[in-house]
Structure formats: C-alpha cells, structure tokens
Design a protein around this motif. Structure first.
Motif, PDB file in Angstrom:
ATOM      1  N   ASP A 171       5.140   3.106   9.833  1.00  0.00           N
ATOM      2  CA  ASP A 171       3.839   3.440  10.277  1.00  0.00           C
ATOM      3  C   ASP A 171       2.719   3.221   9.204  1.00  0.00           C
ATOM      4  O   ASP A 171       3.003   3.785   7.862  1.00  0.00           O
ATOM      5  CB  ASP A 171       3.756   5.128  10.698  1.00  0.00           C
ATOM      6  CG  ASP A 171       4.322   4.995  12.095  1.00  0.00           C
ATOM      7  OD1 ASP A 171       4.489   4.109  12.936  1.00  0.00           O
ATOM      8  OD2 ASP A 171       5.177   6.158  12.225  1.00  0.00           O
ATOM      9  N   GLY A 172       1.704   2.717   9.477  1.00  0.00           N
ATOM     10  CA  GLY A 172       0.592   2.738   8.358  1.00  0.00           C
ATOM     11  C   GLY A 172       0.743   1.595   7.366  1.00  0.00           C
ATOM     12  O   GLY A 172       0.305   1.562   6.410  1.00  0.00           O
ATOM     13  N   LEU A 173       1.837   0.705   7.448  1.00  0.00           N
ATOM     14  CA  LEU A 173       2.112  -0.469   6.670  1.00  0.00           C
ATOM     15  C   LEU A 173       0.860  -1.287   6.397  1.00  0.00           C
ATOM     16  O   LEU A 173       0.457  -2.154   5.300  1.00  0.00           O
ATOM     17  CB  LEU A 173       3.148  -1.457   7.041  1.00  0.00           C
ATOM     18  CG  LEU A 173       3.692  -2.394   5.955  1.00  0.00           C
ATOM     19  CD1 LEU A 173       4.197  -1.688   4.600  1.00  0.00           C
ATOM     20  CD2 LEU A 173       4.889  -3.462   6.697  1.00  0.00           C
ATOM     21  N   ALA A 174      -0.016  -1.556   7.547  1.00  0.00           N
ATOM     22  CA  ALA A 174      -1.131  -2.208   7.549  1.00  0.00           C
ATOM     23  C   ALA A 174      -2.239  -1.250   8.197  1.00  0.00           C
ATOM     24  O   ALA A 174      -2.119  -0.531   8.885  1.00  0.00           O
ATOM     25  CB  ALA A 174      -1.079  -3.581   8.734  1.00  0.00           C
ATOM     26  N   LYS A 175      -3.386  -1.799   8.111  1.00  0.00           N
ATOM     27  CA  LYS A 175      -4.770  -1.395   8.534  1.00  0.00           C
ATOM     28  C   LYS A 175      -5.571  -2.134   9.164  1.00  0.00           C
ATOM     29  O   LYS A 175      -5.788  -3.507   9.195  1.00  0.00           O
ATOM     30  CB  LYS A 175      -5.470  -0.637   7.352  1.00  0.00           C
ATOM     31  CG  LYS A 175      -4.803   0.105   6.232  1.00  0.00           C
ATOM     32  CD  LYS A 175      -5.763   0.569   5.264  1.00  0.00           C
ATOM     33  CE  LYS A 175      -4.774   1.740   4.368  1.00  0.00           C
ATOM     34  NZ  LYS A 175      -5.805   2.249   3.340  1.00  0.00           N
ATOM     35  N   PRO A 176      -6.183  -1.595  10.368  1.00  0.00           N
ATOM     36  CA  PRO A 176      -6.803  -2.395  11.218  1.00  0.00           C
ATOM     37  C   PRO A 176      -8.044  -3.129  10.472  1.00  0.00           C
ATOM     38  O   PRO A 176      -8.643  -2.360   9.691  1.00  0.00           O
ATOM     39  CB  PRO A 176      -7.417  -1.445  12.333  1.00  0.00           C
ATOM     40  CG  PRO A 176      -6.487  -0.230  12.409  1.00  0.00           C
ATOM     41  CD  PRO A 176      -5.976  -0.062  11.036  1.00  0.00           C
ATOM     42  N   VAL A 177      -8.392  -4.206  10.759  1.00  0.00           N
ATOM     43  CA  VAL A 177      -9.576  -4.998  10.145  1.00  0.00           C
ATOM     44  C   VAL A 177     -10.830  -4.427  10.789  1.00  0.00           C
ATOM     45  O   VAL A 177     -10.777  -4.433  12.028  1.00  0.00           O
ATOM     46  CB  VAL A 177      -9.526  -6.263  10.480  1.00  0.00           C
ATOM     47  CG1 VAL A 177     -10.731  -7.195   9.827  1.00  0.00           C
ATOM     48  CG2 VAL A 177      -8.138  -6.911   9.615  1.00  0.00           C
ATOM     49  N   ALA A 178     -11.674  -4.001  10.150  1.00  0.00           N
ATOM     50  CA  ALA A 178     -12.762  -3.244  10.553  1.00  0.00           C
ATOM     51  C   ALA A 178     -13.705  -4.159  11.319  1.00  0.00           C
ATOM     52  O   ALA A 178     -13.773  -5.475  10.889  1.00  0.00           O
ATOM     53  CB  ALA A 178     -13.451  -2.561   9.528  1.00  0.00           C
TER      54      ALA A 178
END
Length: 180
Positions: A173-180
């Motif tokens: 979980d949380g390996l990547a972050k959504p692109v804003a």
C-alpha cells in the motif's frame, strides 16, 4: 485507433522476451492461462502513446521501474510496478523497503542488461530471481492490467492477482502516489 488481437501468451513466445517466456512457462498452468498478449507497434510502446493508439486506459496500464537502493557499498535492486496514473515513491516507500540511505532509478543500460529486456518493455515477468518485486496495491487489485512484454512490440494483459502471485512479489500500500 488500432485494434488489438489478444492471444494466449504461452502460445506466442515470439511476442515475449526470452526471460519473460521462460518465466511464464514456470507458472502453474492455470495461472499462465490467464495471461494474454497482443502485438503492438514498437513505436507506440510508451504508455501514453500505446493507450491513445489502442484505446486503452491509463488506469489499467502498469509501468515497471527498476530501482536501486544503496547503503554503504551494498546495492539492492527491485522491480517496482505502479499504475501510469501514479508516481512511484522512490525516496519514501521504496527507499524504506530496500533499507537504503539512497534510492534511484537504475541506469537504463544496467536495467536492460540485467533483465535481458528492451528499454520501454521491462516487465515484472522474468526479472532476475535475486530482485525484489514491489507491486503497488492498486495494480494488484486490477481485474485486468497491461504491462510490458520484455520487448517493445507486444503487451501482456493479465489480472492484478496474477502479478501479485509472482515469485518474490510483495504487494505494498502506498508504493506510489496519485499524480495530482
């Protein structure tokens, strides 16, 4: 928009890099049967161009990025799989998972040489056995994902749960972050 023809991946090793085809052969038959492959124009293999040309969504496209973490003279390598709509958290989640002081994307030449795959086609299927496979939980949850084939001329389609079942796969979980 170009059409894709989906074929059973095991029956079409010519559409896969050698280590990818070999990795698929080692999967349980029922798992491997869930993987399809489609030939694509190698000039359109990059994620955005592929999605536009073939009418696929960025929401199912997963990019495999090779990251190296270092602590002193020790270097640890991981293949990280994240959705195209996200940005891999290299300096946060990945660095911590690799127990590294510094984490960076592997040099292209090293990633290509060590995976024996083409740049732009690197995939978690067939990565070196001593690498960790870090899989963002959003990818694992997909009913159908598209990844690289180890070559730029094809794309495998498979359920996220198949990716999560690969040897050395760790769903994070949380390996990547959504692109804003």
């Amino acid at each position: 928009m170009s059409a894709l023809t989906f074929l059973p991946a095991l029956d079409h090793p010519e559409l896969l890099a050698a280590p990818v085809a070999a990795a698929m052969e080692r999967l349980p038959a029922d798992v491997a049967a869930r993987i399809e492959v489609a030939a694509v124009d190698p000039a359109l293999a990059d994620t955005a161009a592929f999605c536009e040309a073939y009418g696929q969504s960025l929401d199912i496209s997963a990019n495999c990025l090779v990251v190296q973490g270092t602590r002193g003279t020790d270097t640890r390598t991981a293949a990280c799989l994240a959705l195209a709509t996200t940005r891999l958290d290299v300096n946060g989640a990945v660095r911590k998972l690799l127990d590294a002081r510094k984490a960076t994307f592997a040099p292209m030449d090293a990633a290509v040489s060590e995976t024996r795959m083409e740049y732009g086609g690197i995939t978690p299927l067939g990565i070196p056995s001593d690498w960790r496979l870090l899989l963002d939980a959003r990818v694992a949850a997909l009913p159908r994902a598209v990844v690289g084939a180890g070559i730029r001329g094809a794309k495998p389609f498979l359920p996220g749960e198949v990716l999560a079942s690969l040897p050395s796969a760790e769903v994070v979980d949380g390996l990547a972050k959504p692109v804003a």
